[in-house]
Each structure stands twice: as C-alpha cells, then as structure tokens.
Design a protein around this motif. Structure first.
Motif, PDB file in Angstrom:
ATOM      1  N   ASN A   1      -5.894   0.022  10.173  1.00 34.44           N
ATOM      2  CA  ASN A   1      -5.434   1.392  10.474  1.00 34.44           C
ATOM      3  C   ASN A   1      -4.255   1.820   9.603  1.00 34.44           C
ATOM      4  O   ASN A   1      -3.863   2.982   9.607  1.00 34.44           O
ATOM      5  CB  ASN A   1      -4.985   1.508  11.941  1.00 34.44           C
ATOM      6  CG  ASN A   1      -6.147   1.372  12.901  1.00 34.44           C
ATOM      7  OD1 ASN A   1      -7.297   1.459  12.493  1.00 34.44           O
ATOM      8  ND2 ASN A   1      -5.854   1.150  14.181  1.00 34.44           N
ATOM      9  N   GLU A   2      -3.669   0.879   8.884  1.00 33.33           N
ATOM     10  CA  GLU A   2      -2.435   1.156   8.129  1.00 33.33           C
ATOM     11  C   GLU A   2      -2.664   1.321   6.629  1.00 33.33           C
ATOM     12  O   GLU A   2      -1.733   1.641   5.901  1.00 33.33           O
ATOM     13  CB  GLU A   2      -1.420   0.027   8.350  1.00 33.33           C
ATOM     14  CG  GLU A   2      -1.062  -0.228   9.806  1.00 33.33           C
ATOM     15  CD  GLU A   2      -0.385   0.986  10.446  1.00 33.33           C
ATOM     16  OE1 GLU A   2       0.375   1.682   9.754  1.00 33.33           O
ATOM     17  OE2 GLU A   2      -0.658   1.241  11.642  1.00 33.33           O
ATOM     18  N   VAL A   3      -3.893   1.038   6.162  1.00 35.80           N
ATOM     19  CA  VAL A   3      -4.181   1.168   4.726  1.00 35.80           C
ATOM     20  C   VAL A   3      -5.432   2.027   4.550  1.00 35.80           C
ATOM     21  O   VAL A   3      -6.067   2.414   5.538  1.00 35.80           O
ATOM     22  CB  VAL A   3      -4.364  -0.224   4.049  1.00 35.80           C
ATOM     23  CG1 VAL A   3      -3.081  -1.039   4.142  1.00 35.80           C
ATOM     24  CG2 VAL A   3      -5.542  -0.986   4.657  1.00 35.80           C
ATOM     25  N   ASN A   4      -5.795   2.291   3.307  1.00 39.40           N
ATOM     26  CA  ASN A   4      -6.911   3.218   3.058  1.00 39.40           C
ATOM     27  C   ASN A   4      -8.249   2.490   2.931  1.00 39.40           C
ATOM     28  O   ASN A   4      -9.056   2.798   2.060  1.00 39.40           O
ATOM     29  CB  ASN A   4      -6.638   4.036   1.790  1.00 39.40           C
ATOM     30  CG  ASN A   4      -6.590   3.167   0.539  1.00 39.40           C
ATOM     31  OD1 ASN A   4      -6.291   1.982   0.623  1.00 39.40           O
ATOM     32  ND2 ASN A   4      -6.886   3.749  -0.608  1.00 39.40           N
ATOM     33  N   ILE A   5      -8.486   1.535   3.829  1.00 38.49           N
ATOM     34  CA  ILE A   5      -9.772   0.826   3.779  1.00 38.49           C
ATOM     35  C   ILE A   5     -10.818   1.643   4.540  1.00 38.49           C
ATOM     36  O   ILE A   5     -10.488   2.321   5.524  1.00 38.49           O
ATOM     37  CB  ILE A   5      -9.629  -0.610   4.347  1.00 38.49           C
ATOM     38  CG1 ILE A   5     -10.806  -1.476   3.923  1.00 38.49           C
ATOM     39  CG2 ILE A   5      -9.453  -0.613   5.873  1.00 38.49           C
ATOM     40  CD1 ILE A   5     -10.559  -2.963   4.056  1.00 38.49           C
ATOM     41  N   ASP A   6     -12.063   1.607   4.070  1.00 39.41           N
ATOM     42  CA  ASP A   6     -13.153   2.273   4.779  1.00 39.41           C
ATOM     43  C   ASP A   6     -13.542   1.380   5.960  1.00 39.41           C
ATOM     44  O   ASP A   6     -13.953   0.229   5.739  1.00 39.41           O
ATOM     45  CB  ASP A   6     -14.339   2.440   3.805  1.00 39.41           C
ATOM     46  CG  ASP A   6     -15.503   3.180   4.432  1.00 39.41           C
ATOM     47  OD1 ASP A   6     -15.592   3.225   5.674  1.00 39.41           O
ATOM     48  OD2 ASP A   6     -16.340   3.691   3.661  1.00 39.41           O
ATOM     49  N   PRO A   7     -13.432   1.862   7.199  1.00 39.96           N
ATOM     50  CA  PRO A   7     -13.741   1.006   8.356  1.00 39.96           C
ATOM     51  C   PRO A   7     -15.128   0.362   8.256  1.00 39.96           C
ATOM     52  O   PRO A   7     -15.338  -0.744   8.756  1.00 39.96           O
ATOM     53  CB  PRO A   7     -13.678   1.960   9.550  1.00 39.96           C
ATOM     54  CG  PRO A   7     -12.862   3.109   9.080  1.00 39.96           C
ATOM     55  CD  PRO A   7     -13.032   3.216   7.594  1.00 39.96           C
TER      56      PRO A   7
ATOM     57  N   HIS B   1       0.852  -1.196   0.000  1.00 42.11           N
ATOM     58  CA  HIS B   1       0.000   0.000   0.000  1.00 42.11           C
ATOM     59  C   HIS B   1       0.888   1.247   0.000  1.00 42.11           C
ATOM     60  O   HIS B   1       0.634   2.191  -0.759  1.00 42.11           O
ATOM     61  CB  HIS B   1      -0.913  -0.026   1.233  1.00 42.11           C
ATOM     62  CG  HIS B   1      -1.621   1.270   1.467  1.00 42.11           C
ATOM     63  ND1 HIS B   1      -2.619   1.721   0.621  1.00 42.11           N
ATOM     64  CD2 HIS B   1      -1.466   2.225   2.418  1.00 42.11           C
ATOM     65  CE1 HIS B   1      -3.046   2.896   1.055  1.00 42.11           C
ATOM     66  NE2 HIS B   1      -2.359   3.221   2.138  1.00 42.11           N
ATOM     67  N   ARG B   2       1.940   1.235   0.806  1.00 43.03           N
ATOM     68  CA  ARG B   2       2.805   2.425   0.910  1.00 43.03           C
ATOM     69  C   ARG B   2       3.698   2.587  -0.310  1.00 43.03           C
ATOM     70  O   ARG B   2       3.870   3.686  -0.835  1.00 43.03           O
ATOM     71  CB  ARG B   2       3.686   2.310   2.159  1.00 43.03           C
ATOM     72  CG  ARG B   2       2.865   2.462   3.424  1.00 43.03           C
ATOM     73  CD  ARG B   2       3.745   2.484   4.654  1.00 43.03           C
ATOM     74  NE  ARG B   2       2.890   2.467   5.840  1.00 43.03           N
ATOM     75  CZ  ARG B   2       3.208   1.885   6.978  1.00 43.03           C
ATOM     76  NH1 ARG B   2       4.366   1.275   7.125  1.00 43.03           N
ATOM     77  NH2 ARG B   2       2.369   1.922   7.995  1.00 43.03           N
TER      78      ARG B   2
ATOM     79  N   ASP C   1      -4.547  -0.253  -3.417  1.00 38.23           N
ATOM     80  CA  ASP C   1      -5.728   0.528  -3.012  1.00 38.23           C
ATOM     81  C   ASP C   1      -6.797  -0.380  -2.382  1.00 38.23           C
ATOM     82  O   ASP C   1      -7.303  -1.295  -3.023  1.00 38.23           O
ATOM     83  CB  ASP C   1      -6.280   1.217  -4.267  1.00 38.23           C
ATOM     84  CG  ASP C   1      -7.502   2.050  -3.964  1.00 38.23           C
ATOM     85  OD1 ASP C   1      -7.750   2.366  -2.782  1.00 38.23           O
ATOM     86  OD2 ASP C   1      -8.221   2.382  -4.923  1.00 38.23           O
ATOM     87  N   PHE C   2      -7.118  -0.093  -1.127  1.00 38.45           N
ATOM     88  CA  PHE C   2      -8.133  -0.877  -0.418  1.00 38.45           C
ATOM     89  C   PHE C   2      -9.457  -0.120  -0.304  1.00 38.45           C
ATOM     90  O   PHE C   2     -10.371  -0.579   0.374  1.00 38.45           O
ATOM     91  CB  PHE C   2      -7.645  -1.208   1.003  1.00 38.45           C
ATOM     92  CG  PHE C   2      -6.503  -2.185   1.049  1.00 38.45           C
ATOM     93  CD1 PHE C   2      -5.192  -1.768   0.850  1.00 38.45           C
ATOM     94  CD2 PHE C   2      -6.729  -3.530   1.293  1.00 38.45           C
ATOM     95  CE1 PHE C   2      -4.141  -2.665   0.898  1.00 38.45           C
ATOM     96  CE2 PHE C   2      -5.682  -4.440   1.340  1.00 38.45           C
ATOM     97  CZ  PHE C   2      -4.378  -4.004   1.138  1.00 38.45           C
ATOM     98  N   SER C   3      -9.572   1.039  -0.956  1.00 37.67           N
ATOM     99  CA  SER C   3     -10.693   1.937  -0.654  1.00 37.67           C
ATOM    100  C   SER C   3     -12.060   1.344  -0.991  1.00 37.67           C
ATOM    101  O   SER C   3     -13.054   1.711  -0.391  1.00 37.67           O
ATOM    102  CB  SER C   3     -10.506   3.273  -1.380  1.00 37.67           C
ATOM    103  OG  SER C   3     -10.481   3.056  -2.775  1.00 37.67           O
ATOM    104  N   LEU C   4     -12.120   0.431  -1.950  1.00 38.74           N
ATOM    105  CA  LEU C   4     -13.426  -0.099  -2.345  1.00 38.74           C
ATOM    106  C   LEU C   4     -13.636  -1.547  -1.893  1.00 38.74           C
ATOM    107  O   LEU C   4     -14.700  -2.122  -2.117  1.00 38.74           O
ATOM    108  CB  LEU C   4     -13.585  -0.020  -3.873  1.00 38.74           C
ATOM    109  CG  LEU C   4     -13.542   1.398  -4.456  1.00 38.74           C
ATOM    110  CD1 LEU C   4     -13.613   1.345  -5.977  1.00 38.74           C
ATOM    111  CD2 LEU C   4     -14.681   2.242  -3.895  1.00 38.74           C
ATOM    112  N   CYS C   5     -12.627  -2.127  -1.287  1.00 36.61           N
ATOM    113  CA  CYS C   5     -12.764  -3.550  -0.968  1.00 36.61           C
ATOM    114  C   CYS C   5     -13.521  -3.753   0.347  1.00 36.61           C
ATOM    115  O   CYS C   5     -13.609  -2.867   1.186  1.00 36.61           O
ATOM    116  CB  CYS C   5     -11.409  -4.244  -1.004  1.00 36.61           C
ATOM    117  SG  CYS C   5     -10.622  -4.570   0.532  1.00 36.61           S
ATOM    118  N   GLN C   6     -14.135  -4.920   0.480  1.00 36.36           N
ATOM    119  CA  GLN C   6     -14.854  -5.307   1.706  1.00 36.36           C
ATOM    120  C   GLN C   6     -14.082  -6.465   2.326  1.00 36.36           C
ATOM    121  O   GLN C   6     -13.548  -7.307   1.594  1.00 36.36           O
ATOM    122  CB  GLN C   6     -16.248  -5.860   1.362  1.00 36.36           C
ATOM    123  CG  GLN C   6     -17.171  -4.920   0.661  1.00 36.36           C
ATOM    124  CD  GLN C   6     -18.106  -4.217   1.641  1.00 36.36           C
ATOM    125  OE1 GLN C   6     -18.211  -4.597   2.809  1.00 36.36           O
ATOM    126  NE2 GLN C   6     -18.768  -3.187   1.167  1.00 36.36           N
TER     127      GLN C   6
END
Ligand code: F6R
Length: 267
Positions: free
Chosen positions: A90-96, A51-52, A57-62
């Motif tokens: 907390n370390e990637v751009n996932i939506d909680p 990710h870094r 990109d984790f923004s859309l994954c479930q």
C-alpha cells in the motif's frame, strides 16, 4: 555463500534494501520473493523510504511471498497478506495484481500449492528471494525434516515456531497450526538468495546455518548449496560465527561491495 556483518540491525536491513533496489533499477520487471516477520519490517521501511525519496519504481515488478497461514483470510490482521499490504504494497506503486501470496483459505490446498508453483514458473522464476530465519533454522516455514528438494506445500508448524510467532497474534485469533510454504527446492531455484538475521537470539542458529553441516533438520543449511546466496547479519547475530574476520575482510576489500560500505540513513 557470502556473509556480510553490519554494525547494527538497521544497517543490515538497509544493506538488504539497497541490494534489492539496485536489482530492481537494473531490471524493472524483477520477480522478487518476499518474506514476513519482525526482521523484515525495517527492510520494507527502507524500500518505502527509497520509493518516496529516490523514486524507486515497483510498477512493473512481480512479488511472490514465501508463505501464508492456513485458514487466515487476506482481511485477517494476522495474515501475511495483511502484513505485506500494510508494510509495503500500500506504500509503493506496485500493481496489486502483481503481488502474490498463497491463499491459505483455498478449498483445495494441494491444488493451491501446485498453482503457486506454476505461477512462479510462468513469471520466469524468482530473481531475488528475501529470507529470514527462524530460531530453529527454518526458511519460509520449512520446519525440521523438510526435504531439501521440497516444493510449495502445506506444512505443520513446529512447536518452536508456534512459540516464536504466537506473540504476534491477538488473543481473539487462535494461531493456525499449519501454513502453506514454498519448499526448500523452490527457494533454491531462485536466482539469488538474501538472508537477513539480526539480534543475539539468532546468533547460534546463524552459525549452524552458515558454518554447520547441511541437514534437513535445519532447512537454512540448504542455502550452502545455492550458487549466489548472501547472508547479512548485524554484530549480535554474527556473534557465534567462527570465520568473522574473513567475512569482514571481504566486505571491506572486495570491489563489488564498495558502493555499499558507507550506507547510513536510518529508517
Ligand atoms: C516468514 C518466514 C519466516 C521468518 C522467520 C523469522 O515469511 O518466512 O521464515 O522469516 O520465522 O521471523 P522473525 O523475523 O519474526 O524472527
């Protein structure tokens, strides 16, 4: 089922992370099944690194975790929710809001299990399910005699599981004796299974899970029924496999593995 043998634990974890990253890039809305435990720590380390370093990109994954201890709140340092927050979420751009674990403190645990199954279905089912294996052969917390068609439910932990996981609990917290776990049937419905096992203490159970007869005594053997299951082990965990030479040949020669043969970024 296919078995991949990597030279050491970190290389095995990196391969697992690379497969997940490949699938996530191909489908940003991937529904990812996750596992906890010591073996998975390096997988999450590699995913955070990707990710870094390469904007994975984790923004859309479930995500759906396999299990959670009964009676531990999300805020408890021993809960699997806490583990996942610390090592990945907390370390990637996932939506909680897209990260799901069973609630081990639900007032009605049976209703919680049914709701978890429904949510997985509403999200379209799990595309890739990450799995570890207990020393007695459980996947998730599907302890001996778990029905091969079982669904998410509360399961009493077996003595070997209690002994295996007790060291992770500090003295102030008593280890719960029950957990909510996805069932073997739930796991078998995922599109792909990735099982990671490392270390000599997993060698005997990996040989039984992969090459032994299917039995509800060892829930990991049910993965032999899955149409797309990849077992990734290090040399130590591969030690008791009878067909090692064949598995090595496949990884070194089959074109689908070409892109994965020379991974060498330690985490
Ligand atoms: C945890 C889980 C378990 C572990 C297994 C191996 O979510 O599903 O099946 O994967 O107990 O644990 P470690 O990696 O600690 O040996």
């Amino acid at each position: 089922m296919e078995v991949i043998i990597r030279p050491n634990a970190d290389a095995a974890a990196q391969l697992v992370a690379q497969i997940i990253a490949h699938d996530l890039r191909a489908n940003p809305k991937l529904v990812l099944g996750l596992a906890t435990g010591r073996t998975m720590e390096s997988v999450y380390c590699h995913l955070v690194r990707m990710h870094r370093e390469s904007r994975l990109d984790f923004s859309l994954c479930q995500t759906f975790n396999l299990d959670e201890y009964v009676g531990l709140a999300a805020s408890d340092a021993n809960s699997y929710r806490h583990y996942m927050d610390e090592l990945l979420f907390n370390e990637v751009n996932i939506d909680p809001r897209n990260t799901h674990l069973p609630d081990g403190c639900a007032a009605d645990l049976d209703a919680e299990c049914a709701a978890y199954e429904s949510l997985i279905k509403r999200c379209g089912g799990i595309d890739v399910q990450l799995l570890g294996i207990g020393r007695a052969g459980h996947i998730g917390f599907n302890e001996p005699l778990s029905a091969l068609m079982s669904r998410t439910r509360v399961k009493a932990l077996a003595p070997r599981t209690l002994a295996q996981n007790a060291p992770q609990f500090d003295v102030s917290t008593r280890m719960p004796r029950r957990a909510i776990t996805m069932g073997v049937g739930t796991i078998l419905e995922s599109g792909r299974c990735l099982l990671l096992a490392t270390g000599a203490e997993k060698a005997e159970i990996i040989a039984k899970a992969v090459e032994g007869p299917i039995s509800s005594m060892i829930s990991a053997t049910a993965l032999q029924l899955h149409p797309h299951c990849t077992v990734i082990v290090d040399e130590a965990a591969a030690g008791a496999l009878a067909e090692q030479e064949y598995y090595r040949w496949i990884f070194e020669n089959e074109p689908e593995w070409a892109a994965y043969r020379h991974l060498a970024t330690p985490c």
